[in-house]
Write a protein that holds these residues in place. Structure first.
Motif, PDB file in Angstrom:
ATOM      1  N   THR A  26       5.920  22.734  -4.267  1.00  0.00           N
ATOM      2  CA  THR A  26       6.411  21.651  -5.084  1.00  0.00           C
ATOM      3  C   THR A  26       6.937  22.318  -6.479  1.00  0.00           C
ATOM      4  O   THR A  26       6.658  23.565  -6.446  1.00  0.00           O
ATOM      5  CB  THR A  26       5.570  20.469  -5.480  1.00  0.00           C
ATOM      6  OG1 THR A  26       4.698  21.068  -6.616  1.00  0.00           O
ATOM      7  CG2 THR A  26       4.835  19.767  -4.484  1.00  0.00           C
ATOM      8  N   ALA A  27       7.988  21.643  -7.167  1.00  0.00           N
ATOM      9  CA  ALA A  27       8.157  22.444  -8.255  1.00  0.00           C
ATOM     10  C   ALA A  27       7.348  22.662  -9.428  1.00  0.00           C
ATOM     11  O   ALA A  27       7.111  23.748  -9.935  1.00  0.00           O
ATOM     12  CB  ALA A  27       9.266  21.461  -9.137  1.00  0.00           C
ATOM     13  N   ASP A  28       6.081  21.754  -9.445  1.00  0.00           N
ATOM     14  CA  ASP A  28       5.305  21.944 -10.385  1.00  0.00           C
ATOM     15  C   ASP A  28       4.232  23.282  -9.836  1.00  0.00           C
ATOM     16  O   ASP A  28       3.641  23.942 -10.602  1.00  0.00           O
ATOM     17  CB  ASP A  28       4.021  20.548 -10.638  1.00  0.00           C
ATOM     18  CG  ASP A  28       4.689  19.772 -11.501  1.00  0.00           C
ATOM     19  OD1 ASP A  28       5.230  20.416 -12.527  1.00  0.00           O
ATOM     20  OD2 ASP A  28       4.476  18.711 -11.488  1.00  0.00           O
ATOM     21  N   GLU A  29       4.117  23.473  -8.435  1.00  0.00           N
ATOM     22  CA  GLU A  29       3.295  24.561  -7.984  1.00  0.00           C
ATOM     23  C   GLU A  29       4.047  25.686  -8.125  1.00  0.00           C
ATOM     24  O   GLU A  29       3.508  26.747  -8.600  1.00  0.00           O
ATOM     25  CB  GLU A  29       3.209  24.070  -6.411  1.00  0.00           C
ATOM     26  CG  GLU A  29       2.249  23.196  -6.015  1.00  0.00           C
ATOM     27  CD  GLU A  29       2.190  23.042  -4.665  1.00  0.00           C
ATOM     28  OE1 GLU A  29       1.023  22.212  -4.172  1.00  0.00           O
ATOM     29  OE2 GLU A  29       3.043  22.957  -3.976  1.00  0.00           O
ATOM     30  N   ALA A  98      -1.594  27.106  -5.121  1.00  0.00           N
ATOM     31  CA  ALA A  98      -1.520  26.429  -6.295  1.00  0.00           C
ATOM     32  C   ALA A  98      -1.948  25.228  -5.827  1.00  0.00           C
ATOM     33  O   ALA A  98      -1.383  24.531  -4.728  1.00  0.00           O
ATOM     34  CB  ALA A  98      -0.229  26.612  -7.129  1.00  0.00           C
ATOM     35  N   ARG A  99      -2.592  24.178  -6.497  1.00  0.00           N
ATOM     36  CA  ARG A  99      -2.756  22.980  -6.473  1.00  0.00           C
ATOM     37  C   ARG A  99      -2.569  22.364  -7.699  1.00  0.00           C
ATOM     38  O   ARG A  99      -3.036  22.825  -8.938  1.00  0.00           O
ATOM     39  CB  ARG A  99      -4.468  22.572  -5.910  1.00  0.00           C
ATOM     40  CG  ARG A  99      -4.744  23.087  -4.689  1.00  0.00           C
ATOM     41  CD  ARG A  99      -4.159  22.271  -3.840  1.00  0.00           C
ATOM     42  NE  ARG A  99      -4.973  22.149  -2.823  1.00  0.00           N
ATOM     43  CZ  ARG A  99      -4.376  22.011  -1.445  1.00  0.00           C
ATOM     44  NH1 ARG A  99      -3.343  21.948  -1.547  1.00  0.00           N
ATOM     45  NH2 ARG A  99      -5.209  21.897  -0.244  1.00  0.00           N
ATOM     46  N   SER A 101      -2.584  18.386  -9.799  1.00  0.00           N
ATOM     47  CA  SER A 101      -2.667  16.842  -9.618  1.00  0.00           C
ATOM     48  C   SER A 101      -2.406  16.379 -11.463  1.00  0.00           C
ATOM     49  O   SER A 101      -3.030  16.771 -12.214  1.00  0.00           O
ATOM     50  CB  SER A 101      -4.306  16.593  -9.530  1.00  0.00           C
ATOM     51  OG  SER A 101      -4.486  15.139  -9.329  1.00  0.00           O
ATOM     52  N   GLY A 102      -1.424  15.689 -11.306  1.00  0.00           N
ATOM     53  CA  GLY A 102      -0.904  15.059 -12.836  1.00  0.00           C
ATOM     54  C   GLY A 102      -0.721  16.297 -13.656  1.00  0.00           C
ATOM     55  O   GLY A 102      -0.031  17.194 -13.329  1.00  0.00           O
ATOM     56  N   GLY A 103      -1.366  16.224 -14.898  1.00  0.00           N
ATOM     57  CA  GLY A 103      -1.334  17.389 -15.788  1.00  0.00           C
ATOM     58  C   GLY A 103      -2.403  18.489 -15.673  1.00  0.00           C
ATOM     59  O   GLY A 103      -2.647  19.224 -16.648  1.00  0.00           O
ATOM     60  N   VAL A 104      -3.047  18.667 -14.569  1.00  0.00           N
ATOM     61  CA  VAL A 104      -3.841  19.710 -14.363  1.00  0.00           C
ATOM     62  C   VAL A 104      -3.571  20.425 -13.112  1.00  0.00           C
ATOM     63  O   VAL A 104      -3.086  19.860 -12.109  1.00  0.00           O
ATOM     64  CB  VAL A 104      -5.260  19.281 -14.322  1.00  0.00           C
ATOM     65  CG1 VAL A 104      -5.747  18.488 -13.045  1.00  0.00           C
ATOM     66  CG2 VAL A 104      -6.558  20.509 -14.419  1.00  0.00           C
ATOM     67  N   ALA A 105      -3.698  21.766 -13.413  1.00  0.00           N
ATOM     68  CA  ALA A 105      -3.326  22.636 -11.997  1.00  0.00           C
ATOM     69  C   ALA A 105      -4.365  23.842 -11.746  1.00  0.00           C
ATOM     70  O   ALA A 105      -4.963  24.287 -12.897  1.00  0.00           O
ATOM     71  CB  ALA A 105      -2.027  22.992 -12.030  1.00  0.00           C
ATOM     72  N   MET A 106      -4.266  24.401 -10.761  1.00  0.00           N
ATOM     73  CA  MET A 106      -5.239  25.425 -10.455  1.00  0.00           C
ATOM     74  C   MET A 106      -4.371  26.560  -9.806  1.00  0.00           C
ATOM     75  O   MET A 106      -3.820  26.314  -8.568  1.00  0.00           O
ATOM     76  CB  MET A 106      -6.348  25.116  -9.813  1.00  0.00           C
ATOM     77  CG  MET A 106      -7.207  26.264  -9.478  1.00  0.00           C
ATOM     78  SD  MET A 106      -7.209  27.326  -8.011  1.00  0.00           S
ATOM     79  CE  MET A 106      -6.903  26.072  -6.805  1.00  0.00           C
ATOM     80  N   VAL A 107      -4.392  27.795 -10.021  1.00  0.00           N
ATOM     81  CA  VAL A 107      -3.855  28.824  -9.068  1.00  0.00           C
ATOM     82  C   VAL A 107      -4.814  29.901  -8.797  1.00  0.00           C
ATOM     83  O   VAL A 107      -5.657  30.468  -9.576  1.00  0.00           O
ATOM     84  CB  VAL A 107      -2.549  29.621  -9.996  1.00  0.00           C
ATOM     85  CG1 VAL A 107      -1.995  30.869  -9.080  1.00  0.00           C
ATOM     86  CG2 VAL A 107      -1.685  28.698 -10.422  1.00  0.00           C
ATOM     87  N   LEU A 129      -4.837  25.416 -15.405  1.00  0.00           N
ATOM     88  CA  LEU A 129      -3.387  25.055 -16.478  1.00  0.00           C
ATOM     89  C   LEU A 129      -3.530  23.628 -16.776  1.00  0.00           C
ATOM     90  O   LEU A 129      -4.014  22.765 -16.053  1.00  0.00           O
ATOM     91  CB  LEU A 129      -2.170  25.570 -15.660  1.00  0.00           C
ATOM     92  CG  LEU A 129      -2.137  26.874 -15.125  1.00  0.00           C
ATOM     93  CD1 LEU A 129      -2.582  27.259 -13.841  1.00  0.00           C
ATOM     94  CD2 LEU A 129      -0.912  27.577 -15.886  1.00  0.00           C
ATOM     95  N   VAL A 130      -2.851  23.189 -17.846  1.00  0.00           N
ATOM     96  CA  VAL A 130      -2.746  21.892 -18.206  1.00  0.00           C
ATOM     97  C   VAL A 130      -1.279  21.732 -18.758  1.00  0.00           C
ATOM     98  O   VAL A 130      -0.893  22.857 -19.148  1.00  0.00           O
ATOM     99  CB  VAL A 130      -3.906  21.419 -19.133  1.00  0.00           C
ATOM    100  CG1 VAL A 130      -5.421  21.272 -18.781  1.00  0.00           C
ATOM    101  CG2 VAL A 130      -3.668  22.287 -20.441  1.00  0.00           C
ATOM    102  N   LYS A 131      -0.678  20.418 -18.678  1.00  0.00           N
ATOM    103  CA  LYS A 131       0.554  20.517 -18.994  1.00  0.00           C
ATOM    104  C   LYS A 131       0.454  19.860 -20.268  1.00  0.00           C
ATOM    105  O   LYS A 131      -0.343  18.899 -20.813  1.00  0.00           O
ATOM    106  CB  LYS A 131       1.185  19.445 -18.189  1.00  0.00           C
ATOM    107  CG  LYS A 131       2.565  19.480 -18.000  1.00  0.00           C
ATOM    108  CD  LYS A 131       3.240  18.834 -16.912  1.00  0.00           C
ATOM    109  CE  LYS A 131       4.755  19.318 -16.662  1.00  0.00           C
ATOM    110  NZ  LYS A 131       5.181  18.645 -15.394  1.00  0.00           N
TER     111      LYS A 131
END
Length: 162
Positions: A26-29, A98-99, A101-107, A129-131
């Motif tokens: 996805t774009a966020d990933e 990458a994963r 979910s909303g405003g949180v992510a992990m790589v 990561l946080v947005k």
């Protein structure tokens, strides 16, 4: 009826693997992987300021290592990392996952590391990561420091010598 059983089994296996068959990130990933890549590029340039500018002010880093079967970790603030000497370090990540979910992510990204052109170690970097204000920023980073066969060296082989 017997010919339908294998098809049902395959369908059940595929259904149990959400996202595993998704061909395109996805774009966020893509965005969070780009931040992780930028972090490793800054480290490899010896630029601790650029590296820490990718972080939220409260970010924490957790380097871990295992020796003689005992794993230890340290905790380091963003400000302490900003003052670190990264001269001569080349850290290369590969095969990131990458994963989001909303405003949180992990790589999760395997890496290898060389110091002044010499092999040091490999392991995995884990970025959380946080947005914030519409931008992804590193909230925490943890990594392992191991030796093969526990971890893998970069598939491209050693980096060019400086």
């Amino acid at each position: 009826m017997p010919t339908i059983l294998p098809l049902l089994l395959i369908a059940a296996i595929v259904a149990a693997m959400p996202g595993a068959l998704r061909a395109q990130p996805t774009a966020d990933e893509k965005a969070v992987i780009a931040i992780a890549d930028s972090a490793l590029a800054a480290i490899s340039r010896g630029d601790a300021v650029a590296f820490t500018n990718l972080m939220v002010p409260e970010a924490m880093l957790y380097p871990t290592s295992t020796r003689d079967g005992v794993t230890i970790y340290r905790a380091r603030t963003r400000e302490a990392q900003r003052a670190a000497n990264l001269s001569g370090v080349v850290e290369r990540g590969f095969a990131p996952m990458a994963r989001v979910s909303g405003g949180v992510a992990m790589v999760w990204m395997p890496y290898d590391l060389y110091v002044n052109g010499n092999w040091s170690h490999c392991g995995a970097d884990v970025f959380t990561l946080v947005k914030s204000a519409g931008m992804w920023r590193i909230a925490s980073m943890a990594w392992s420091a191991e030796q093969p066969p526990v971890c893998e060296k970069h598939p491209a082989g050693p980096p060019p010598r400086p």
